[in-house]
Motif scaffolding. Structure first.
Motif, short mmCIF file in Angstrom:
data_model
loop_
_atom_site.label_atom_id
_atom_site.label_comp_id
_atom_site.label_asym_id
_atom_site.label_seq_id
_atom_site.Cartn_x
_atom_site.Cartn_y
_atom_site.Cartn_z
N ASN A 48 -6.69 63.41 33.42
CA ASN A 48 -6.54 61.97 33.65
C ASN A 48 -7.76 61.14 33.28
N LEU A 49 -8.93 61.76 33.22
CA LEU A 49 -10.15 61.01 32.94
C LEU A 49 -10.90 61.52 31.71
N VAL A 50 -11.11 62.82 31.64
CA VAL A 50 -11.82 63.37 30.48
C VAL A 50 -10.98 63.21 29.22
N GLY A 51 -9.66 63.39 29.34
CA GLY A 51 -8.77 63.21 28.20
C GLY A 51 -8.91 61.84 27.55
N PRO A 52 -8.81 60.74 28.30
CA PRO A 52 -9.01 59.41 27.70
C PRO A 52 -10.40 59.21 27.10
N TYR A 53 -11.42 59.80 27.71
CA TYR A 53 -12.75 59.75 27.11
C TYR A 53 -12.75 60.41 25.73
N LEU A 54 -12.12 61.60 25.64
CA LEU A 54 -12.12 62.32 24.36
C LEU A 54 -11.31 61.59 23.29
N THR A 55 -10.18 61.00 23.67
CA THR A 55 -9.40 60.26 22.66
C THR A 55 -10.15 59.03 22.18
N ALA A 56 -10.80 58.33 23.12
CA ALA A 56 -11.59 57.16 22.72
C ALA A 56 -12.75 57.58 21.82
N ARG A 57 -13.40 58.66 22.20
CA ARG A 57 -14.52 59.17 21.40
C ARG A 57 -14.09 59.47 19.97
N ALA A 58 -12.86 59.96 19.82
CA ALA A 58 -12.37 60.36 18.50
C ALA A 58 -11.90 59.18 17.66
N LEU A 59 -11.39 58.13 18.30
CA LEU A 59 -10.75 57.05 17.54
C LEU A 59 -11.52 55.73 17.52
N VAL A 60 -12.40 55.52 18.49
CA VAL A 60 -13.11 54.24 18.56
C VAL A 60 -13.97 53.96 17.32
N PRO A 61 -14.72 54.93 16.80
CA PRO A 61 -15.57 54.59 15.65
C PRO A 61 -14.79 53.99 14.47
N ALA A 62 -13.64 54.53 14.17
CA ALA A 62 -12.84 53.99 13.06
C ALA A 62 -12.30 52.61 13.40
N MET A 63 -11.91 52.39 14.65
CA MET A 63 -11.45 51.05 15.06
C MET A 63 -12.58 50.03 14.90
N ALA A 64 -13.76 50.39 15.39
CA ALA A 64 -14.90 49.47 15.31
C ALA A 64 -15.26 49.18 13.86
N GLU A 65 -15.21 50.20 13.02
CA GLU A 65 -15.52 50.00 11.60
C GLU A 65 -14.50 49.07 10.94
N ALA A 66 -13.24 49.18 11.36
CA ALA A 66 -12.19 48.31 10.82
C ALA A 66 -12.27 46.90 11.38
N GLY A 67 -12.96 46.74 12.51
CA GLY A 67 -13.10 45.42 13.11
C GLY A 67 -11.90 44.98 13.93
N TYR A 68 -11.04 45.95 14.29
CA TYR A 68 -9.87 45.60 15.10
C TYR A 68 -9.39 46.83 15.85
N GLY A 69 -8.99 46.63 17.09
CA GLY A 69 -8.37 47.71 17.85
C GLY A 69 -7.96 47.24 19.23
N ARG A 70 -7.00 47.93 19.78
CA ARG A 70 -6.57 47.68 21.15
C ARG A 70 -6.43 49.04 21.85
N ILE A 71 -7.09 49.19 22.98
CA ILE A 71 -6.98 50.40 23.78
C ILE A 71 -6.43 50.02 25.15
N VAL A 72 -5.38 50.71 25.57
CA VAL A 72 -4.78 50.47 26.88
C VAL A 72 -4.78 51.79 27.65
N ASN A 73 -5.45 51.79 28.78
CA ASN A 73 -5.51 52.97 29.64
C ASN A 73 -4.54 52.80 30.81
N VAL A 74 -3.70 53.79 31.01
CA VAL A 74 -2.75 53.74 32.11
C VAL A 74 -3.39 54.37 33.34
N ALA A 75 -3.91 53.53 34.22
CA ALA A 75 -4.51 54.00 35.47
C ALA A 75 -3.41 54.01 36.53
N SER A 76 -3.70 53.54 37.72
CA SER A 76 -2.72 53.58 38.81
C SER A 76 -3.21 52.72 39.96
#
Length: 247
Positions: free
Chosen positions: A113-141
């Motif tokens: 529930n927590l490490v998984g979202p960190y790992l996905t963000a770690r993997a995909l955020v750099p490309a989003m930031a380089e592109a200058g656009y992105g939306r991340i939505v975390n499903v908490a509770s």
């Protein structure tokens, strides 16, 4: 149904083969996006992709394994920009008093529930930031705000996800990548199979609207947060708890 414009956008939805993840994928495709489902269950992915049609694809990913997540991210990015990441996958870990819960179950719940979202963000955020656009939505509770009794591991993991959202949102401010989370009340999905009936009854008793949220209702909020219409919110927590939340 209002059509939120995601024309041409590509999304990764974790835990996308069922429940809220599948409802989100359906709504995104109706809004013009293509969706990549990341899930640990290959058979469920195959069934979901068959239902969703040609705008959907899927990968079997162990979200707690950085090698698995990294390989899935490379494959996704090979097809073009990933504009949207929805961190939906989660487990409850069952129910019990804090001192009665098995440490292995406690750790597993935090990992998914927590490490998984960190790992996905770690993997995909750099490309989003380089592109200058992105939306991340975390499903908490809502449990991450209130702390449900007999669910300390789940509550702690979702509180952590809220904190991760706030930190990542601040880190990416000005990059064009916005990060938000939602705090739904319980939805009657397969995740209920991991809970005791006593706990299910407790959750229902806390909701002023006196019903569980529907996956399609959660999907509608996720899809708006994934769109360009969401333009001035980041690091924010959006409630969808049927009146349960008091802040």
């Amino acid at each position: 149904m209002n059509r939120i414009d995601l024309t041409g956008r590509r999304a990764v939805v974790t835990g996308g083969a069922r429940g809220i993840g599948l409802a989100t994928a359906e709504r995104m495709i109706e809004s013009g996006a293509s969706v990549i489902l990341w899930d640990v269950d290959g058979d469920a992915i195959e069934a979901a992709v068959g239902k969703l049609g040609p705008q959907a694809s899927g990968s079997v990913v162990e979200l707690t394994d950085e090698t698995s997540v990294g390989a899935a991210a490379v494959a996704a990015l090979a097809g073009g920009n990933v504009d949207i990441l929805v961190n939906n996958a989660g487990i409850t870990g069952g129910n019990g008093k804090t001192w009665e819960l098995d440490p292995a179950i406690w750790r597993k719940t935090i990992e998914v529930n927590l490490v998984g979202p960190y790992l996905t963000a770690r993997a995909l955020v750099p490309a989003m930031a380089e592109a200058g656009y992105g939306r991340i939505v975390n499903v908490a509770s809502i449990a991450g705000k209130e702390g449900n009794p007999n669910a300390s591991h789940y509550s702690a993991s979702k509180a952590g996800l809220i904190g991760l959202t706030k930190s990542l949102g601040k880190e990416l401010a000005g990059s064009g990548v916005l990060v938000n989370c939602i705090t739904p009340a319980a939805a009657r999905t397969a995740i209920f199979d991991q809970m005791s009936q006593e706990h299910i009854d407790f959750m229902l008793s806390k909701i002023p609207l006196a019903r569980f949220v529907e996956p399609a209702e959660v999907a509608a909020m996720i899809v708006w947060l994934s769109s360009e219409d969401c333009s001035f919110s980041t690091g924010a927590v959006f409630d969808i708890s049927g009146g349960r939340a008091v802040y």
